[in-house]
Design an enzyme around this catalytic site. Structure first.
Site, PDB file in Angstrom:
ATOM      1  N   HIS A   1       0.767  -1.217  -0.323  1.00 44.96           N
ATOM      2  CA  HIS A   1       0.075   0.167   0.352  1.00 44.96           C
ATOM      3  C   HIS A   1       1.156   1.082   0.009  1.00 44.96           C
ATOM      4  O   HIS A   1       1.782   1.629   0.055  1.00 44.96           O
ATOM      5  CB  HIS A   1      -1.219  -0.013   0.906  1.00 44.96           C
TER       6      HIS A   1
ATOM      7  N   ASP B   1      -0.673   7.496  -3.492  1.00 46.62           N
ATOM      8  CA  ASP B   1      -1.569   6.997  -3.577  1.00 46.62           C
ATOM      9  C   ASP B   1      -2.184   7.917  -5.201  1.00 46.62           C
ATOM     10  O   ASP B   1      -2.239   7.689  -6.242  1.00 46.62           O
ATOM     11  CB  ASP B   1      -2.937   6.475  -3.383  1.00 46.62           C
TER      12      ASP B   1
END
Length: 381
Positions: free
Chosen positions: A131, A161
């Protein structure tokens, strides 16, 4: 909806985080983004009550079973008239599904095929789960963020992200489309969050090369080490931000904090920063945030109050610029950046999964009987 990408069609294979952010950016700029949602996730829903997933705004949704040969054929048929496709699976997944770059480019040689991953399409970590926090850690972007003597602080998931991921992919897609319009040939865009996060650190690498960056966290000018570039608590438990780097701005900070005229060390004497920070912090604790705003807003201190999300939405500057917009009665950040001749319109609300299946397939040349057969087989929903 208008915008500089009006007339561009993008197929988005639904995912989470950076992929949808890329799709949102392209849709905000006027591209017709068609999201491929899993047929299994189609549960209906009243179009008058759209989901609150702002990252999904501005596009139409088709429900497709990507494990069905008929569903794969639907995606490939849509690819034939698209300018780009974006996907966020691990390397090799779309190939196994039958919608990989080879299959798609065979159908449409001008297609720009955008791949969004954390680690990239190759390398020792390529097939490893991860992540945002992991990607920015490996990129060297997480370790410097934090205060001296404390652990690194994850900057939400903004660096991996969104800044180093979805925005990087959107830039890559735009570049790829421009090049394809010249050459007539598409290509594959390998957008990796580890690469993007590393790219965002370019200035810090430059500072190290110049010898003006200390690798000890929280001791540099931009990482809370300096007394003139930090956030300070106010008398009411709120915070203000100060960025008085240049000499003229620093002089204004000294004037408005009452330190002007005192015998102080040189602004950039790092050895004196801790003591100066304590002195400045004590001064900021003597007034409320609003009182400091009354004193410093509109000056050249380089000052702004530290606002909560609800406060940011209502701040007069953001209201005047229309930084936040209201879509389906919900406030959210508006499209950015802004264009003088081809401005982006107001985004449409997020769609329920599969909300536009029939409309999109009909526009792609599927007749009603074929759509009905696809729906009956479960290939689309």
């Amino acid at each position: 909806m208008g915008g500089p990408l009006a007339g561009i069609t993008v197929i988005e294979v639904a995912g989470i985080g950076p992929g949808p952010f890329c799709g949102m950016m392209l849709a905000d700029m006027g591209a017709d983004v068609i999201r491929i949602d899993r047929a299994q996730n189609v549960a209906g829903g009243d179009p008058a009550t759209p989901p609150a997933d702002f990252l999904a705004r501005g596009r139409r949704s088709v429900g497709v079973d990507l494990k069905s040969p008929e569903g794969v054929e639907v995606v490939l048929a849509l690819v034939e008239t698209a300018d780009a496709l974006i996907e966020g699976f691990r390397p090799g997944v779309t190939e196994r599904l039958g919608i990989g770059p080879d299959e798609c480019l065979a159908r449409n040689p001008r297609l720009v095929y955008g791949r969004m991953t954390g680690w990239g399409q190759d390398g020792p970590y390529a097939h490893t789960a991860g992540h945002d926090i992991n990607y920015i850690a490996l990129a060297g972007a997480l370790e410097p963020i934090g205060r001296a003597g404390e652990a690194p602080v994850p900057p939400l998931n903004l660096v991996g992200d969104f800044g180093g991921g979805g925005m990087l992919l959107a830039f890559g897609i735009a570049c790829g489309i421009v090049e394809a319009q010249r050459s007539g040939q598409g290509q594959v865009i390998d957008a990796a969050m580890v690469d993007g996060a590393a790219s965002l650190m370019t200035m810090t690498h430059s500072f190290r090369a110049m010898g003006i960056w200390d690798d000890e966290r929280g001791t540099n000018m931009l990482d809370t080490g300096a007394h003139f570039y930090d956030v300070y608590e106010t008398a009411d438990g709120q915070y203000v931000s100060i960025g008085s780097i240049e000499p003229q701005f620093y002089a204004e900070l000294l004037r408005l904090t009452g330190l002007e005229g005192e015998e102080l060390p040189w602004q950039h004497d790092r050895a004196q920063w801790p003591a100066l920070k304590e002195k400045v912090a004590a001064i900021f604790r003597t007034k409320t945030r609003d009182e400091w705003c009354d004193l410093m807003e509109g000056t050249d201190v380089c000052f702004a109050p530290v606002l909560s999300i609800p406060e940011a939405i209502e701040h007069p500057h953001n209201v005047a610029r229309g930084t936040f917009v209201e879509v389906a009665d919900l406030k959210q950040p508006g499209p950015a950046p802004r264009f003088s001749r081809t401005p982006a319109g107001l985004p449409t609300p997020p769609a329920h999964a599969g909300q536009h299946t029939d409309d999109v397939l009909a526009a792609a040349g599927f007749d009603p009987e074929r759509i009905a057969k696809l729906r009956a087989s479960g290939a689309v929903a």
